[in-house]
Motif scaffolding. Structure first.
Motif, PDB file in Angstrom:
ATOM      1  N   GLU A  52      10.662  -2.301   8.282  1.00 10.79           N
ATOM      2  CA  GLU A  52       9.565  -1.457   7.799  1.00 10.79           C
ATOM      3  C   GLU A  52       8.789  -2.219   6.739  1.00 10.79           C
ATOM      4  OE1 GLU A  52      10.851   2.376   6.409  1.00 10.79           O
ATOM      5  OE2 GLU A  52      12.479   2.471   7.905  1.00 10.79           O
ATOM      6  N   CYS A  53       7.498  -1.963   6.679  1.00 11.67           N
ATOM      7  CA  CYS A  53       6.650  -2.598   5.676  1.00 11.67           C
ATOM      8  C   CYS A  53       5.561  -1.608   5.289  1.00 11.67           C
ATOM      9  CB  CYS A  53       6.050  -3.896   6.223  1.00 11.67           C
ATOM     10  SG  CYS A  53       5.045  -4.802   5.047  1.00 11.67           S
ATOM     11  N   THR A  54       5.660  -1.068   4.070  1.00 13.11           N
ATOM     12  CA  THR A  54       4.710  -0.056   3.622  1.00 13.11           C
ATOM     13  C   THR A  54       4.068  -0.475   2.307  1.00 13.11           C
ATOM     14  OG1 THR A  54       6.518   1.147   2.526  1.00 13.11           O
ATOM     15  CG2 THR A  54       5.948   1.828   4.771  1.00 13.11           C
ATOM     16  N   GLN A  55       2.936   0.125   2.008  1.00 13.89           N
ATOM     17  CA  GLN A  55       2.206  -0.192   0.787  1.00 13.89           C
ATOM     18  C   GLN A  55       2.972   0.311  -0.438  1.00 13.89           C
ATOM     19  OE1 GLN A  55      -0.784  -1.941   0.524  1.00 13.89           O
ATOM     20  NE2 GLN A  55      -0.218  -1.902  -1.636  1.00 13.89           N
ATOM     21  N   HIS A  56       3.041  -0.531  -1.459  1.00 13.89           N
ATOM     22  CA  HIS A  56       3.647  -0.138  -2.736  1.00 13.89           C
ATOM     23  C   HIS A  56       2.752   0.914  -3.389  1.00 13.89           C
ATOM     24  CE1 HIS A  56       5.335  -0.348  -6.747  1.00 13.89           C
ATOM     25  NE2 HIS A  56       6.217  -1.271  -6.383  1.00 13.89           N
ATOM     26  N   ASN A  57       3.344   1.976  -3.889  1.00 11.37           N
ATOM     27  CA  ASN A  57       2.561   3.072  -4.466  1.00 11.37           C
ATOM     28  C   ASN A  57       1.845   2.687  -5.748  1.00 11.37           C
ATOM     29  OD1 ASN A  57       3.209   4.964  -2.463  1.00 11.37           O
ATOM     30  ND2 ASN A  57       5.145   5.495  -3.465  1.00 11.37           N
ATOM     31  N   LYS A  63       3.954  -5.027  -1.118  1.00 14.73           N
ATOM     32  CA  LYS A  63       4.481  -4.214  -0.019  1.00 14.73           C
ATOM     33  C   LYS A  63       5.964  -3.952  -0.250  1.00 14.73           C
ATOM     34  CE  LYS A  63       0.665  -4.295   2.471  1.00 14.73           C
ATOM     35  NZ  LYS A  63       0.548  -5.167   3.638  1.00 14.73           N
ATOM     36  N   CYS A  65       9.321  -3.652   1.633  1.00 20.87           N
ATOM     37  CA  CYS A  65       9.867  -4.070   2.926  1.00 20.87           C
ATOM     38  C   CYS A  65      11.332  -3.673   3.046  1.00 20.87           C
ATOM     39  CB  CYS A  65       9.744  -5.590   3.092  1.00 20.87           C
ATOM     40  SG  CYS A  65       8.059  -6.202   2.927  1.00 20.87           S
ATOM     41  N   GLN A  75      16.088  -3.581   0.429  1.00 19.07           N
ATOM     42  CA  GLN A  75      14.686  -3.295   0.113  1.00 19.07           C
ATOM     43  C   GLN A  75      14.151  -4.446  -0.724  1.00 19.07           C
ATOM     44  OE1 GLN A  75      13.018   0.706  -0.852  1.00 19.07           O
ATOM     45  NE2 GLN A  75      12.607  -0.180  -2.885  1.00 19.07           N
ATOM     46  N   ARG A  84       4.784  -8.298   7.353  1.00 16.13           N
ATOM     47  CA  ARG A  84       4.477  -7.159   8.215  1.00 16.13           C
ATOM     48  C   ARG A  84       5.754  -6.714   8.944  1.00 16.13           C
ATOM     49  NH1 ARG A  84       2.681 -11.890  10.286  1.00 16.13           N
ATOM     50  NH2 ARG A  84       3.312 -12.437  12.417  1.00 16.13           N
ATOM     51  N   GLU A  85       5.676  -5.578   9.606  1.00 12.48           N
ATOM     52  CA  GLU A  85       6.813  -5.074  10.377  1.00 12.48           C
ATOM     53  C   GLU A  85       7.093  -5.971  11.572  1.00 12.48           C
ATOM     54  OE1 GLU A  85       6.414  -1.045  11.558  1.00 12.48           O
ATOM     55  OE2 GLU A  85       6.403  -0.243   9.507  1.00 12.48           O
ATOM     56  N   GLU A 113       9.734   0.199  -8.131  1.00  9.51           N
ATOM     57  CA  GLU A 113      10.461   0.144  -6.858  1.00  9.51           C
ATOM     58  C   GLU A 113      11.534  -0.947  -6.919  1.00  9.51           C
ATOM     59  OE1 GLU A 113      10.385   1.966  -4.257  1.00  9.51           O
ATOM     60  OE2 GLU A 113       8.508   3.091  -4.339  1.00  9.51           O
TER      61      GLU A 113
END
Length: 205
Positions: A52-57, A63, A65, A75, A84-85, A113
């Motif tokens: 998984e690869c999502t934007q850091h809040n 990101k 990951c 993580q 990327r994923e 995070e």
């Protein structure tokens, strides 16, 4: 003179380990000055898979990951543009020393995070100066494997001293011939093919 183990094996069939080979070379008067084996230096770095690869809040350029290393899930916070994923990467777990910087990887919170490890670039592994993006491993790389074979760093480099009376060993075939004569392996004789000249040379020899 420097040569790789695989290059030497193109000229002689060898089963000896690298240390035995070094001792035999030195006994022949071809003193081994160094053995560069990067696979040992990076033995703890593994093939990881970005599940998984999502934007850091709390950070536009970071990101979050989720990385699978075969045995564990980590993580990792990463700022590389190419992360990327479904990407296979070079993963360094906490406690590993980065070759190019000497940095010890630690678990830490980055902008709130948790990050447990690092996804490495060529710069961190002292392969090149490329540090803008992380290393992208081939799809066939096996999750959890050591990375040396995928990066071409599993071939030791041997450096020997050549004395003035050993011009015969300024070529790799001469070194192989000496080792074969000592009984360390069988010399691989390269076949040469004859060819028909395409024109007459004005030079007479």
């Amino acid at each position: 003179m420097k040569f790789t183990l695989s290059w030497l094996k193109n000229h002689i069939s060898l089963d000896s380990d690298i240390n035995t080979l070094a001792d035999e070379l030195t006994s022949l008067g071809l003193e081994v000055e160094n053995i560069y084996d990067r696979s040992k230096e990076i033995a703890d770095f593994k093939v990881g898979f970005v599940k998984e690869c999502t934007q850091h809040n709390n950070a536009d350029k970071l990101k979050v990951c989720i990385v699978d290393t075969g045995k564990d899930i980590h993580q990792v916070i990463c700022g590389a543009k190419n992360v990327r994923e479904n990407l296979k990467v070079v993963f360094a777990s906490p406690g590993i020393c980065i070759p190019n910087t000497g940095q010890i990887i630690k678990s830490a919170k980055i902008r709130g995070e948790q990050s447990d490890g690092m996804l490495c670039s060529e710069y961190e592994l002292a392969i090149s100066d490329e540090h803008e993006g992380i290393i992208e491993l081939p799809d066939e790389a096996i999750i959890g494997d050591q990375i040396s074979s995928y990066l071409g760093l599993d071939d030791p480099i041997i450096e020997i001293a050549i004395t003035p009376n050993r011009q015969d060993c300024l070529g790799i075939n001469g070194i192989a011939r000496d080792l074969a004569a000592k009984g360390l392996g069988s010399l691989i004789v390269k076949e040469t093919k004859s060819f028909q000249a395409a024109f007459k040379s004005p030079k007479k020899i």
